[in-house]
Enzyme design. Structure first.
Site, PDB file in Angstrom:
ATOM      1  N   TYR A 135       0.805  -1.216   0.000  1.00  0.00           N
ATOM      2  CA  TYR A 135       0.000   0.000   0.000  1.00  0.00           C
ATOM      3  C   TYR A 135       0.843   1.274   0.000  1.00  0.00           C
ATOM      4  CZ  TYR A 135      -4.587  -2.137   0.826  1.00  0.00           C
ATOM      5  OH  TYR A 135      -5.770  -2.820   0.702  1.00  0.00           O
ATOM      6  N   LYS A 187       2.497 -14.899   5.080  1.00  0.00           N
ATOM      7  CA  LYS A 187       2.679 -15.862   3.996  1.00  0.00           C
ATOM      8  C   LYS A 187       4.181 -16.140   3.898  1.00  0.00           C
ATOM      9  CE  LYS A 187       1.223 -18.416   0.624  1.00  0.00           C
ATOM     10  NZ  LYS A 187       0.506 -19.675   0.851  1.00  0.00           N
ATOM     11  N   ASP A 219      -3.660 -18.149   3.632  1.00  0.00           N
ATOM     12  CA  ASP A 219      -4.617 -19.032   2.933  1.00  0.00           C
ATOM     13  C   ASP A 219      -5.317 -19.960   3.929  1.00  0.00           C
ATOM     14  OD1 ASP A 219      -2.126 -20.188   3.314  1.00  0.00           O
ATOM     15  OD2 ASP A 219      -2.083 -21.255   1.399  1.00  0.00           O
ATOM     16  N   ASP A 243      -6.788  -6.390   4.788  1.00  0.00           N
ATOM     17  CA  ASP A 243      -7.865  -5.900   3.929  1.00  0.00           C
ATOM     18  C   ASP A 243      -8.741  -7.064   3.478  1.00  0.00           C
ATOM     19  OD1 ASP A 243      -9.339  -4.200   2.159  1.00  0.00           O
ATOM     20  OD2 ASP A 243      -8.120  -4.982   0.506  1.00  0.00           O
ATOM     21  N   ASP A 247     -12.913  -8.559   4.917  1.00  0.00           N
ATOM     22  CA  ASP A 247     -14.155  -8.708   4.149  1.00  0.00           C
ATOM     23  C   ASP A 247     -14.748 -10.098   4.423  1.00  0.00           C
ATOM     24  OD1 ASP A 247     -13.840  -6.172   3.017  1.00  0.00           O
ATOM     25  OD2 ASP A 247     -14.487  -6.842   1.035  1.00  0.00           O
TER      26      ASP A 247
HETATM   27  C1  IPM Z   1     -10.680  -0.956   3.170  1.00  0.00           C
HETATM   28  C2  IPM Z   1     -10.800  -0.627   1.715  1.00  0.00           C
HETATM   29  C3  IPM Z   1      -9.605   0.207   1.282  1.00  0.00           C
HETATM   30  C4  IPM Z   1      -8.347  -0.602   1.530  1.00  0.00           C
HETATM   31  C5  IPM Z   1      -9.681   0.694  -0.177  1.00  0.00           C
HETATM   32  C6  IPM Z   1     -10.930   1.525  -0.424  1.00  0.00           C
HETATM   33  C7  IPM Z   1      -8.458   1.426  -0.622  1.00  0.00           C
HETATM   34  O1  IPM Z   1     -10.937  -1.786   0.974  1.00  0.00           O
HETATM   35  O2  IPM Z   1     -10.618  -0.025   3.990  1.00  0.00           O
HETATM   36  O3  IPM Z   1     -10.671  -2.131   3.515  1.00  0.00           O
HETATM   37  O4  IPM Z   1      -7.937  -1.417   0.698  1.00  0.00           O
HETATM   38  O5  IPM Z   1      -7.763  -0.429   2.584  1.00  0.00           O
HETATM   39 MG    MG Z   2     -11.166  -3.521   2.157  1.00  0.00          MG
END
Ligand code: IPM
Ligand code: MG
Length: 348
Positions: A135, A187, A219, A243, A247
């Site tokens: 990042y 990893k 993984d 990240d 999710d």
């Molecule tokens: C998050 C989002 C961001 C990230 C994006 C929007 C750049 O996915 O906050 O998880 O990857 O950090």
């Molecule tokens: Mg994200």
């Protein structure tokens, strides 16, 4: 009376409407202190109109606040990532918010897509490193446009950057009423640079003999988060893996409509946000769940030191979820965004 100054960036898409509900809940949760809100117009509209993300003067002002509540960013009129990077990354890197704290908590069994898992099985927190990895570096494109093109993106992990997030994870495990366990997710079997993370982890762990330490590859962690989420307490991981994992984490706790996070530098101005995106197709339709934004507001209060109010907000969200009044937390729930906010207020 103690006053906290809170910046509010509603942002794009559903951001402003969910943020409005979070502010509504914050105002009602105030107890023995005062909140002063400072609104900022930043987001895609503002960028398209003015060509600026966060002007210098506003950024200097943000540095003097106690915390910021952020809605969501991203708009189909702008190239992918431009506004997200222009605003989110400016805040994360510019304020050195090295912790991305993302709790994964199942509030009620009916929200969980995994058969047989209950709230006691899904209660963990991810400490995502928030300033390094792929990042932070610049991308390089060699021989761009030719068949021999190569794109290079460096992923950087410093000892200091790794140490501070790993230490934060151990401190979090110490404070939590959990399994007293920290799992480093990396990893290291494929990415050689991750050897540094393992060495820092072993070094820091020596200061926390009462906390169990564990290593897992990313993984395998995806697999275990679905199969045995109860085996986790605190996960500490890299920016990119954090990240992705969060999710997945959002889904096992019930969906993006409930997952909140904080971009934190302990003791300094920090930024709290729902982890969902701006969902442009739902903009203004009052279909989006404000619960993630409301829980982010709760985390914000905890950060500034108002733990009792933070706990009240979380408990109110839990009550709403347990009731039959809210059939689901996705856009098809049939309960308008502001009505969900009212339900939380009623349960405070
Ligand atoms: C998050 C989002 C961001 C990230 C994006 C929007 C750049 O996915 O906050 O998880 O990857 O950090
Ligand atoms: Mg994200």
């Amino acid at each position: 009376m103690k006053t906290y100054r809170i910046g509010v960036v509603g942002g794009d898409g559903i951001g402003p409407e969910v943020t409005a509900e979070a502010v509504k809940v914050l105002k009602r949760a105030q107890d023995g202190y005062r909140l002063e809100f400072v609104d900022y117009p930043f987001g895609s509209d503002h960028y398209l109109r003015t060509n600026e993300f966060i002007p210098e003067k506003a950024f200097e002002e943000i540095k003097t606040l106690d915390a910021v509540l952020l809605g969501a960013l991203g708009d189909p009129r702008c190239a992918p990532g431009v506004v997200e990077r222009g605003i989110i990354f400016t805040l994360r890197f510019g304020l050195d918010l090295y912790v991305n704290l993302r709790p994964i908590r199942l509030y009620t069994e009916k929200l969980c897509p995994i058969k047989g898992k209950t709230p006691k099985d899904i209660d963990l927190v991810v400490c995502r490193e928030n300033t390094e990895d792929a990042y932070s570096g610049e991308a390089r494109f060699e021989k761009k446009g030719s068949p021999d093109e190569v794109a290079i993106q460096e992923a950087k992990y410093s000892w200091k950057g790794s140490e501070r997030i790993i230490r934060y994870a151990f401190e979090t495990a110490r404070k939590r009423n959990g399994k007293k366990k920290v799992t480093l997710v990396d990893k290291a079997n494929a990415v050689r640079a991750h050897d540094l993370l393992r060495r820092v982890f072993d070094h820091v762990a020596k200061d926390y003999p009462e906390i169990q330490k564990d290593n897992a590859y990313v993984d395998a962690t995806c697999m275990w988060l679905v199969k045995n989420p109860e085996s986790f307490d605190v996960i500490v991981t890299t920016n990119m893996f954090g990240d992705i994992l969060t999710d997945l984490g959002a889904m096992i706790q019930g969906g993006m409509g409930i997952a909140a996070g904080g971009n934190i530098n302990p003791g300094k101005v920090s930024v709290f946000e729902p982890i969902h995106g701006s969902a442009p197709k739902y903009k203004g339709l009052k279909k989006a769940s404000p619960l993630a934004a409301i829980l982010a507001a709760g985390m914000l209060l905890e950060h500034v030191g108002e733990k009792t109010s933070a706990e009240r907000i979380e408990a109110a969200v839990k009550k709403v979820l347990e009731s039959d009044a809210l059939p689901s937390i996705d856009a098809s729930s049939g309960v308008p965004t502001d009505r969900v906010g009212d339900m939380v207020v009623a349960n405070l």
